[in-house]
Motif scaffolding. Structure first.
Motif, mmCIF file in Angstrom:
data_model
loop_
_atom_site.group_PDB
_atom_site.id
_atom_site.type_symbol
_atom_site.label_atom_id
_atom_site.label_comp_id
_atom_site.label_asym_id
_atom_site.label_seq_id
_atom_site.Cartn_x
_atom_site.Cartn_y
_atom_site.Cartn_z
ATOM 1 N N GLU A 196 18.501 41.037 58.820
ATOM 2 C CA GLU A 196 18.559 42.162 57.884
ATOM 3 C C GLU A 196 18.865 41.713 56.452
ATOM 4 O O GLU A 196 18.899 42.529 55.540
ATOM 5 N N GLY A 197 19.097 40.430 56.259
ATOM 6 C CA GLY A 197 19.275 39.891 54.919
ATOM 7 C C GLY A 197 20.668 39.934 54.354
ATOM 8 O O GLY A 197 20.858 39.789 53.139
ATOM 9 N N LEU A 198 21.688 40.127 55.221
ATOM 10 C CA LEU A 198 23.054 40.137 54.711
ATOM 11 C C LEU A 198 23.399 38.793 54.087
ATOM 12 O O LEU A 198 22.861 37.752 54.482
ATOM 13 N N GLY A 258 31.374 46.626 58.848
ATOM 14 C CA GLY A 258 30.403 46.858 59.900
ATOM 15 C C GLY A 258 28.965 46.540 59.592
ATOM 16 O O GLY A 258 28.227 46.063 60.447
ATOM 17 N N GLY A 259 28.508 46.816 58.377
ATOM 18 C CA GLY A 259 27.113 46.528 58.031
ATOM 19 C C GLY A 259 26.115 47.338 58.823
ATOM 20 O O GLY A 259 25.000 46.867 59.088
ATOM 21 N N VAL A 260 26.463 48.578 59.184
ATOM 22 C CA VAL A 260 25.634 49.337 60.127
ATOM 23 C C VAL A 260 24.298 49.773 59.543
ATOM 24 O O VAL A 260 23.383 50.104 60.288
ATOM 25 N N GLN A 271 36.863 51.100 64.121
ATOM 26 C CA GLN A 271 36.158 50.105 64.921
ATOM 27 C C GLN A 271 35.169 50.757 65.891
ATOM 28 O O GLN A 271 34.037 50.286 66.061
ATOM 29 N N ALA A 272 35.590 51.850 66.533
ATOM 30 C CA ALA A 272 34.686 52.551 67.454
ATOM 31 C C ALA A 272 33.528 53.188 66.701
ATOM 32 O O ALA A 272 32.396 53.238 67.210
ATOM 33 N N ILE A 273 33.785 53.674 65.491
ATOM 34 C CA ILE A 273 32.703 54.241 64.682
ATOM 35 C C ILE A 273 31.648 53.174 64.407
ATOM 36 O O ILE A 273 30.443 53.394 64.588
ATOM 37 N N MET A 274 32.086 52.009 63.964
ATOM 38 C CA MET A 274 31.147 50.929 63.653
ATOM 39 C C MET A 274 30.389 50.465 64.889
ATOM 40 O O MET A 274 29.171 50.283 64.867
ATOM 41 N N LYS A 275 31.106 50.288 65.983
ATOM 42 C CA LYS A 275 30.463 49.805 67.203
ATOM 43 C C LYS A 275 29.491 50.833 67.762
ATOM 44 O O LYS A 275 28.401 50.478 68.250
ATOM 45 N N THR A 276 29.856 52.099 67.695
ATOM 46 C CA THR A 276 28.958 53.150 68.175
ATOM 47 C C THR A 276 27.685 53.177 67.348
ATOM 48 O O THR A 276 26.566 53.252 67.897
ATOM 49 N N PRO A 305 30.050 41.873 54.948
ATOM 50 C CA PRO A 305 30.896 42.815 55.688
ATOM 51 C C PRO A 305 31.808 42.165 56.709
ATOM 52 O O PRO A 305 31.510 41.089 57.246
ATOM 53 N N ALA A 306 32.911 42.837 56.968
ATOM 54 C CA ALA A 306 33.755 42.496 58.115
ATOM 55 C C ALA A 306 33.067 43.085 59.345
ATOM 56 O O ALA A 306 32.895 44.298 59.445
ATOM 57 N N ILE A 307 32.629 42.237 60.247
ATOM 58 C CA ILE A 307 31.848 42.698 61.389
ATOM 59 C C ILE A 307 32.736 42.978 62.594
ATOM 60 O O ILE A 307 33.899 42.577 62.637
#
Length: 308
Positions: A40-42, A214-216, A263-268, A13-15
């Motif tokens: 997490e094994g990414l 994000g890899g959330v 970006q805010a969605i991923m960070k949140t 993922p693009a983090i």
């Protein structure tokens, strides 16, 4: 170079790029974030991509981000640096920074906003390739770059010396499939959906994985591709269904967002999971309280514990 020059596969993922509350780059938080991804094994990460807010990073900050991320490289953990820029000369500066610290490769879109024609796109990638010796992944993202690179153009780009992979985030699935078949055996091909169809295509040996955002969901993401590698379709479909919940709740089919900003969605989501993802940098804004509740609700529906 070609696809055999690299071993990139699975979920990469693009983090996000952590910024503190004042907007400063937070490298200690980045290291903690990457440690979480590895636990997490990414299968790897992309730094300074769209999710990483490349557009608000200075040249020096991007180089610092590359150097910090390079410390986490391992045989089973690929680290790729996004070098998106408006000119080839700028992209070369970033690519050389990635080379200096030993990143595995670079990710590069066509120049956003510019809307280059096919001949100009090929020249752009050729100029970057000619000035560097690092493996390159071409990123087709028409929503952000306006240009949608079809199979013929992607085929020309696959002939550029350092191109070893394509990340194809087109909203045109027919074009995605045409590109996948046309480029098989030449470059790594990323972008298969985590749907039953995506699982079936992967099980048939098509495509190499997904460079997501994000890899959330942590281990769910690489688990899909590990299940494919093990020939376990049921497990892959089960994990993919969890990813589809997130995609449908937060994003549109063409990779846009349903609220706030990506970006805010991923960070949140990451912060709610206890991962130090930091804050967005202006011009982006944090999500509203109601939007944060929506993120938390989606995670709860997947039985993921959150912290406030």
């Amino acid at each position: 170079m070609d696809r055999s020059s690299v071993s990139w596969r699975g979920y990469i993922p693009a983090i996000t790029t952590p910024f503190d509350s004042s907007g400063a780059l937070d490298l200690p938080a980045l290291h903690q974030q990457i440690d979480w991804y590895r636990a997490e094994g990414l299968h790897g990460i992309v730094v300074a991509g769209t999710s990483g807010e490349w557009f608000s990073l200075s040249t020096e900050e991007r180089a610092d981000l590359f150097a910090a991320a390079a410390r986490h490289r391992a045989e089973d953990f690929v680290v790729i640096g996004a070098c998106n820029a408006f000119t080839a000369a700028e992209a070369v500066v970033h690519a050389r920074a990635a080379e200096r610290v030993g990143l595995d490769g670079i990710l590069l879109t066509p120049p956003p906003y510019v809307v280059p024609n096919p001949r100009e796109v090929v020249q752009f990638y050729s100029d970057v390739s000619d000035a560097t010796d690092i493996a390159m992944c071409v990123y087709n993202w028409p929503r952000g770059c306006v240009v949608d690179m079809g199979p013929d153009l992607l085929g020309e780009l696959a002939d550029v010396e350092n191109v070893v992979a394509i990340k194809n985030s087109t909203g045109d699935f027919a074009s995605f499939l045409a590109g996948m078949y046309a480029l098989e055996g030449r470059v790594r091909y990323f972008g298969l959906p985590t749907s039953p169809l995506g699982a079936d295509l992967a099980l048939l040996g098509h495509g190499d994985g997904l460079m997501g955002s994000g890899g959330v969901l942590g281990s769910d993401h690489p688990g899909f591709w590990d299940a494919v590698d093990a020939g376990d379709r049921d497990r892959a479909v089960e994990l993919g269904a969890r990813d589809r919940v997130v995609m449908q709740a937060w994003f549109t089919p063409d990779y846009g967002v349903r609220f706030g900003n990506q970006q805010a969605i991923m960070k949140t989501a990451l912060r709610l999971r206890g991962v130090p993802a930091g804050h967005v940098r202006r011009p982006l804004l944090e999500l509203s309280a109601d939007e944060v509740d929506l993120i938390a609700s989606t995670l709860a529906s997947l039985d993921i514990e959150t912290v406030r």
